[in-house]
Structures are given as C-alpha cells and as structure tokens.
Design an enzyme around this catalytic site. Structure first.
Site, PDB file in Angstrom:
ATOM      1  N   TYR A   1     -16.266   3.691   8.466  1.00 56.42           N
ATOM      2  CA  TYR A   1     -14.816   3.611   8.465  1.00 56.42           C
ATOM      3  C   TYR A   1     -14.250   3.926   9.845  1.00 56.42           C
ATOM      4  O   TYR A   1     -13.444   3.174  10.398  1.00 56.42           O
ATOM      5  CB  TYR A   1     -14.234   4.569   7.423  1.00 56.42           C
ATOM      6  CG  TYR A   1     -12.727   4.663   7.454  1.00 56.42           C
ATOM      7  CD1 TYR A   1     -11.939   3.563   7.109  1.00 56.42           C
ATOM      8  CD2 TYR A   1     -12.093   5.843   7.830  1.00 56.42           C
ATOM      9  CE1 TYR A   1     -10.549   3.641   7.139  1.00 56.42           C
ATOM     10  CE2 TYR A   1     -10.709   5.924   7.860  1.00 56.42           C
ATOM     11  CZ  TYR A   1      -9.945   4.828   7.514  1.00 56.42           C
ATOM     12  OH  TYR A   1      -8.571   4.915   7.550  1.00 56.42           O
TER      13      TYR A   1
ATOM     14  N   GLY B   1       0.816  -1.211   0.000  1.00 54.14           N
ATOM     15  CA  GLY B   1       0.000   0.000   0.000  1.00 54.14           C
ATOM     16  C   GLY B   1       0.851   1.262   0.000  1.00 54.14           C
ATOM     17  O   GLY B   1       2.082   1.214   0.039  1.00 54.14           O
TER      18      GLY B   1
ATOM     19  N   ALA C   1      -5.231  -2.094   5.718  1.00 51.63           N
ATOM     20  CA  ALA C   1      -6.504  -1.485   6.107  1.00 51.63           C
ATOM     21  C   ALA C   1      -7.413  -1.362   4.892  1.00 51.63           C
ATOM     22  O   ALA C   1      -6.945  -1.352   3.749  1.00 51.63           O
ATOM     23  CB  ALA C   1      -6.278  -0.105   6.721  1.00 51.63           C
TER      24      ALA C   1
END
Length: 269
Positions: A125, A15, A61
């Site tokens: 979230y 990421g 995540a």
C-alpha cells in the site's frame, strides 16, 4: 482561490473522504469510481479535458492495506499510475491537482516525520501510494500532495465504526498498543483544502493534532478494550511502528479527541 469562482472536479466522490469533500465543495462536478476508472488513461484524459475544471481533487484510492498485498497489480494501477494519469490531464488544461497520500510511505523507524523526510514504505500500500506521489510530480508542476493518516468519517468503513461494532459482541476487544499515529477526521481534512491551495505546490502533512496508539484511540471510543502487541495480532501487511506526520507548513487542526467528539455527535444526529 475562492470556491465560488473555481470550477472543481472531485474524483472518488462516493468514498468516505469524497463524501465530505462534496460537502465542502457543493458545486463541484462529482465522479465516482464507477463513472471514472482512473487506471484508464484515455478515459481520464477525455473526462478532464471535457469538463475543463480549474481544480481537480482526487480522493480515489485502493485503501485496503492488507488487500494490497494480495492484489499488488491493482494497488499500483489505482494508487500509483492512476494519479499520474490525472496529473497529466490536469497539466494539459492548466488545472491544479490536490491528491491524498498516506503516512504509510514511511517505515516507522523515526518517531515523527516532516514533509521533506525521505519515504521508505514497508508494505505494498505504501509503495503504491509513493509511486502515485512520484507520478504526479513527473506529470504536473501545479500539485498539492496531502499526506494523511488514520482517517475516520461518518460515511464509510473506518476504525471507529469497527470498534463500535465489536464492543457489544465481545467481552474484551484487543487493540495493538505499539503502533502510533494521528487520527484524522475527514470533515476537518476537507475543510482545510482551501487553506492548502493558498500555498505553493508541494507536499503537505494534514492531520488532527495529538499522537496516540491504536489502543489509546480505541480507549477513547469504548470501555472494554485491552492492549496487545502487533505480534499478538498479526496482519498480512507490515505496519510502521510510528507513522506520526508532523505538519510544518499550515496552521494545525484541532486535537483528535475534539474531532472524535464531533464525529460521535454527527454520527448520532
């Protein structure tokens, strides 16, 4: 801690943040989301107990804020229960866990938040990330939860890239001017991890310095930006008006404008 003597595992290494963490910890064992599904408790326990790291850095995540509204189960599995599995595995071998949370655990009713303020997320979230914080503290004592905000980096989709792409396509780019936070450069964040490890277990706020609105942030990137309200730019997930994280525990990082300048230089080299 000394990097060279600490066996480090980076989870979520592909990421945007993971990419820069790999630069900071070049000798680390690196696992992408394809190589380790953090929602699979057995797989997490087996992998971490086999690798036996001294330090685990979790950068995995589900960060699509609006997507989390549509995929709530996935959000809670990845952002909530997954970190709990990692924490349990770390505890079983005596490893330190560094995990990244978010400014969106707060509701935005205050102008700034310190580490000890009570979270009250207003979207899925934020709720899922708060669950991750709770599951970590339930499963290990040796953790550093680092709350971050408005990330941008050279390896991955982010606000700066979006604005740069939109600018030549539109006469005027509308950006909201009533949401405030602190932009944070992933390289600066990654380089700060070793400092946090010198402190006791707990929650830390790490951002570049300087508060701005999304419009002010965009204005530092392109010339053809105009302000609008959140009502003019509706999104599926509600955003906090203020998500300013105040760092009370470590030395401050450079101003976001200086970080943005460094980012643009790095991006263009």
């Amino acid at each position: 801690m000394v990097v060279g003597t600490v066996k480090t595992l980076i989870i979520g290494s592909s990421g945007m943040l993971g990419f820069d963490l790999c630069k900071t910890f070049p000798d680390a064992v690196k696992l992408t989301h394809r190589e380790l599904d953090i929602t699979n408790k057995e797989q997490v326990l087996e992998s971490i107990q086999r690798i036996k790291p001294d330090l685990v850095i979790n950068a995995a995540a589900y960060t699509d804020v609006d997507g989390c509204e549509d995929n709530q189960e996935l959000a809670f599995q990845v952002n909530g229960y997954g970190p709990g599995h990692i924490a349990e595995a770390c505890s079983s071998i005596g490893a330190t866990l560094v995990h990244f949370s978010t400014d969106y655990v707060f509701d935005g009713s205050r102008h700034e938040y310190i580490e000890s303020d009570t979270p009250n997320p207003i979207n899925v979230y934020g709720q899922s990330k708060l669950l991750g914080e709770q599951k970590i503290t339930e499963n290990t004592d040796d953790y550093r939860i680092i709350r971050i905000s408005w990330l941008f980096g050279t390896h991955g989709k982010n606000f700066v890239e979006t604005i740069l792409k939109l600018s030549p396509q539109m006469d005027k780019v509308k950006v909201v001017n009533d949401q405030f936070g602190k932009p944070t450069y992933t390289i600066d964040l990654a380089n700060k991890i070793m400092d946090v490890l010198e402190f006791k277990a707990g929650i830390y706020h790490l951002t570049n310095e300087g508060v701005c609105s999304w419009y002010e942030f965009a204005s530092a990137i392109i010339d053809n930006v105009v302000p609008c309200t959140s009502e003019e730019f509706p999104r599926k997930a509600k955003r906090p008006k203020y998500s300013v994280l105040t760092n009370t525990k470590t030395e401050p990082m450079r101003h976001w404008k200086a970080a943005l300048k460094a980012y643009m230089k790095e991006k263009n080299t």
